[in-house]
Design a protein around this motif. Sequence first.
Motif, short mmCIF file in Angstrom:
data_model
loop_
_atom_site.label_atom_id
_atom_site.label_comp_id
_atom_site.label_asym_id
_atom_site.label_seq_id
_atom_site.Cartn_x
_atom_site.Cartn_y
_atom_site.Cartn_z
N LEU A 161 13.24 5.94 2.34
CA LEU A 161 13.39 6.05 0.89
C LEU A 161 13.48 4.68 0.25
O LEU A 161 12.87 4.41 -0.78
N VAL A 162 14.23 3.79 0.87
CA VAL A 162 14.34 2.42 0.36
C VAL A 162 12.96 1.76 0.32
O VAL A 162 12.57 1.13 -0.67
N TYR A 163 12.21 1.92 1.40
CA TYR A 163 10.86 1.35 1.47
C TYR A 163 9.99 1.92 0.36
O TYR A 163 9.25 1.18 -0.32
N GLU A 164 10.04 3.24 0.15
CA GLU A 164 9.20 3.88 -0.86
C GLU A 164 9.60 3.45 -2.27
O GLU A 164 8.75 3.29 -3.15
N ILE A 165 10.91 3.27 -2.50
CA ILE A 165 11.36 2.79 -3.82
C ILE A 165 10.79 1.41 -4.10
O ILE A 165 10.27 1.13 -5.19
N ARG A 166 10.87 0.52 -3.13
CA ARG A 166 10.38 -0.84 -3.32
C ARG A 166 8.86 -0.86 -3.48
O ARG A 166 8.32 -1.61 -4.32
N PHE A 176 6.98 1.62 -4.67
CA PHE A 176 6.72 2.20 -5.98
C PHE A 176 6.93 1.15 -7.06
O PHE A 176 6.12 1.02 -7.99
N ALA A 177 8.03 0.41 -6.94
CA ALA A 177 8.35 -0.61 -7.96
C ALA A 177 7.33 -1.75 -7.95
O ALA A 177 6.91 -2.23 -9.01
N GLU A 178 6.92 -2.18 -6.77
CA GLU A 178 5.95 -3.28 -6.67
C GLU A 178 4.62 -2.90 -7.29
O GLU A 178 3.98 -3.70 -7.97
N GLN A 179 4.20 -1.67 -7.07
CA GLN A 179 2.92 -1.21 -7.62
C GLN A 179 2.94 -1.16 -9.13
O GLN A 179 1.89 -1.28 -9.77
#
Length: 375
Positions: A19-24, A26-29
Amino acid sequence: MTSGLKGARTGRGWSQDRLVYEIRRFAEQRLLDVASAASLKTYVSEWENGRRSITARYASILRPLLGVTDQELRGVADVEELQADGYADLLSRIDAAGTLSESLVPSFLAQTELLRTMDRQMGAAGLVDQMAGHLASMEEALTFAVLPGARKPIAAALAGASTLAAWQALDAGAVDRAWRRYEVAKKAAQDADSPLYMAHAMGEQAYVLAEAGRPRLAVELVREAQRTHPGRQSLRLRAWLAATEAELCAAAGEEAEARAALDRATSLLPDDGELRDADMLSIFLNADHLARWRGNVLLTLGDTSAMEELYTSLNGADTSFVRANSGLYCDLAQAHLARGELEEARSHLQQARLLANRTGSVRYRRRVELLTGRL
């Protein structure tokens, strides 16, 4: 709060690190600022155990990422806002609603069509906020529309949009939301005096029962849908309902009934070269789609001819139906597994996984994982 975020995360089979990876990502994109991975790991743990509240900024990332509403994310029940504006406010709303059928209903329908197209190609997870706002606008309009002439077009628009929202919720693993959306759709169909929307909502709602472990009750519901003013249902809708009955009968172990329903679907489907139902835009069904359905049913029944039907469907598949094609590749993988053809199964399963991840489909991700465990 614990049941909200944690339930949505585990429903996708994600660890807290994932989840942490996906949050980061998502934010980077989207060029958004978020905390470091180490800090986010602490946040996620504290969000899930109730020691930290999810801020509006992170909620706006988590909702589309996990495909949940704000209430589902936070694990709280919907709270109806109290209105105390008096008669003047009430009459203002009633007056505004009276003109909606001529002005805003076409906009409602156009927005539903846009959301349907986005869902078909990209999946439902990122559309939660848009769909919730869209439904809220129509429900508000219907609440204050008084006369049937004003209510019916709004109700028909709401029935179609609610059925779409329910299917999206089911795909995202939000079963309770799916069931409630179907109930809204059925009530709206009653207001609209539309047997088409009613039957369609009942047919799709049967899938919730089947996936909850009540396949025979699901069969009864879809049969009841077919008895809902059949003379006012279009042929393509009747074919769709028959194909749905075939799939649900197969899941319930009713082989003869499943085959009979498949034959009925084939005979009812109009040979007009069209894909969509002119009277029921939610229904997409032509010979290629029905071949895929037939392959799925025959596969469930253990019929060896399923393979031919599935490859016929694959050859004619419309690539814009991304989520449906994920299911098709799952079927092909399962068919090859049944024949001990592991390399072919792995190949199709990889395609199914890619498409399921692309759309964020919890239903097909689960199926992919189940099939992966058999390799």
